[in-house]
Write an enzyme that holds these catalytic residues in place. Structure first.
Site, mmCIF file in Angstrom:
data_model
loop_
_atom_site.group_PDB
_atom_site.id
_atom_site.type_symbol
_atom_site.label_atom_id
_atom_site.label_comp_id
_atom_site.label_asym_id
_atom_site.label_seq_id
_atom_site.Cartn_x
_atom_site.Cartn_y
_atom_site.Cartn_z
ATOM 1 N N GLY A 29 0.820 -1.214 0.000
ATOM 2 C CA GLY A 29 0.000 0.000 0.000
ATOM 3 C C GLY A 29 0.845 1.252 0.000
ATOM 4 O O GLY A 29 2.049 1.207 -0.254
ATOM 5 N N ASN A 30 0.205 2.368 0.266
ATOM 6 C CA ASN A 30 0.927 3.639 0.329
ATOM 7 C C ASN A 30 0.286 4.531 1.391
ATOM 8 O O ASN A 30 -0.722 4.166 1.991
ATOM 9 C CB ASN A 30 0.943 4.308 -1.047
ATOM 10 C CG ASN A 30 -0.453 4.582 -1.553
ATOM 11 O OD1 ASN A 30 -1.160 5.424 -1.017
ATOM 12 N ND2 ASN A 30 -0.866 3.839 -2.579
ATOM 13 N N ARG A 31 0.854 5.677 1.600
ATOM 14 C CA ARG A 31 0.452 6.508 2.737
ATOM 15 C C ARG A 31 -0.693 7.470 2.440
ATOM 16 O O ARG A 31 -1.002 8.319 3.272
ATOM 17 C CB ARG A 31 1.669 7.288 3.246
ATOM 18 C CG ARG A 31 2.683 6.385 3.924
ATOM 19 C CD ARG A 31 3.917 7.177 4.310
ATOM 20 N NE ARG A 31 3.614 8.302 5.167
ATOM 21 C CZ ARG A 31 4.402 9.367 5.311
ATOM 22 N NH1 ARG A 31 5.522 9.443 4.642
ATOM 23 N NH2 ARG A 31 4.054 10.340 6.111
ATOM 24 N N SER A 32 -1.309 7.382 1.277
ATOM 25 C CA SER A 32 -2.396 8.310 0.971
ATOM 26 C C SER A 32 -3.570 8.130 1.938
ATOM 27 O O SER A 32 -4.020 7.018 2.181
ATOM 28 C CB SER A 32 -2.884 8.080 -0.460
ATOM 29 O OG SER A 32 -4.001 8.888 -0.709
#
Ligand code: C5P
Length: 235
Positions: A29-32
């Site tokens: 995933g990512n930090r958005s």
């Protein structure tokens, strides 16, 4: 910005971060948080637009605000693949598409149907094979209809002698966006924060807006820029 200045516009906004499964319990995933994308959707709704928000893993509190609006329809998506399918479907009837979602550039080549076990893995480390995801934004640009405006975001960590703007211009040229909102991100910048600083460049690489402020302020500046390019007949 004037009340109702987006009335009659049908807009699609993607927000949040995609998750690419590794197995039933793990993902890449990512930090958005989805805050900026949701702010773009809510600003459009407040200014009179009909909005479809394609949400991929938006923080719960952030999404709650959008879910109660009568002129915002929320469509959920988990992976880049799902987000792409949803955005493509919704874009067919849209005047403006804003891709604010952080879409994974790669997905896991072979998703394990069972939880991967360390027992079955080689000692010392493993390698995950990744395959490239299609660029949804580039696809939207390829299929753009007359009068449709396609807007992208570019979250960049400047370095290697290249400024944020240089990098944004290169990306705008490569993707063919009508507008690209470039913002600096880093370990302590951009994510999970209430504020943002964004520079908006047009298809020619010209700076058409720059705003530092709340994500809502940035969203309003972006819609002002969208209205301006549409009035210029650029798209
Ligand atoms: O190339 P980069 O990922 O930085 O581009 C960011 C922009 O492209 C964002 O608007 C993002 O939503 C979009 N994007 C996309 N499909 C991908 C990767 C990014 O639409 N596979």
């Amino acid at each position: 910005e004037a009340p109702g200045d987006l009335a009659g516009l049908r807009v699609v906004v993607s927000a949040g971060g995609t998750r690419e499964p590794i197995d039933p319990v793990r993902f890449i995933g990512n930090r958005s948080s989805g805050r900026q994308g949701v702010a773009v959707a809510l600003a459009a709704a407040d200014r009179g637009a009909d909005v479809v928000l394609v949400a991929a893993h938006v923080d719960e509190g952030v999404l709650a605000e959008a879910s109660t609006r009568p002129t915002v329809r929320v469509v959920g998506a988990g992976t880049a693949d799902e987000l792409g399918a949803a955005v493509e479907t919704e874009a067919t009837g849209a005047d403006v598409v804003v891709m604010a979602a952080a879409v994974a550039d790669y997905r896991v080549a072979e998703v394990s149907p069972l939880k991967r076990s360390k027992d079955a893995a080689p000692e010392g480390g493993i390698t995950l094979d990744l395959v490239e995801n299609p660029d949804i934004l580039a696809g939207l640009v390829r299929r753009r209809r007359d009068g449709q405006t396609i807007v992208g975001f570019a979250a960049e960590t400047p370095g290697d002698g290249e400024t944020l703007l240089d990098r944004g211009r290169r990306k705008a040229a490569r993707k063919g966006t009508d507008l690209l909102a470039v913002n600096e991100v880093g370990w302590t910048r951009g994510f999970e924060s209430a504020d943002n600083a964004v520079t908006v460049i047009d298809a020619a690489g010209e700076v058409v807006a720059a705003r530092r402020g709340s994500k809502r302020d940035v969203a309003d500046a972006l819609w002002d820029a969208v209205l301006a390019v549409r009035q210029n007949g650029a798209n």
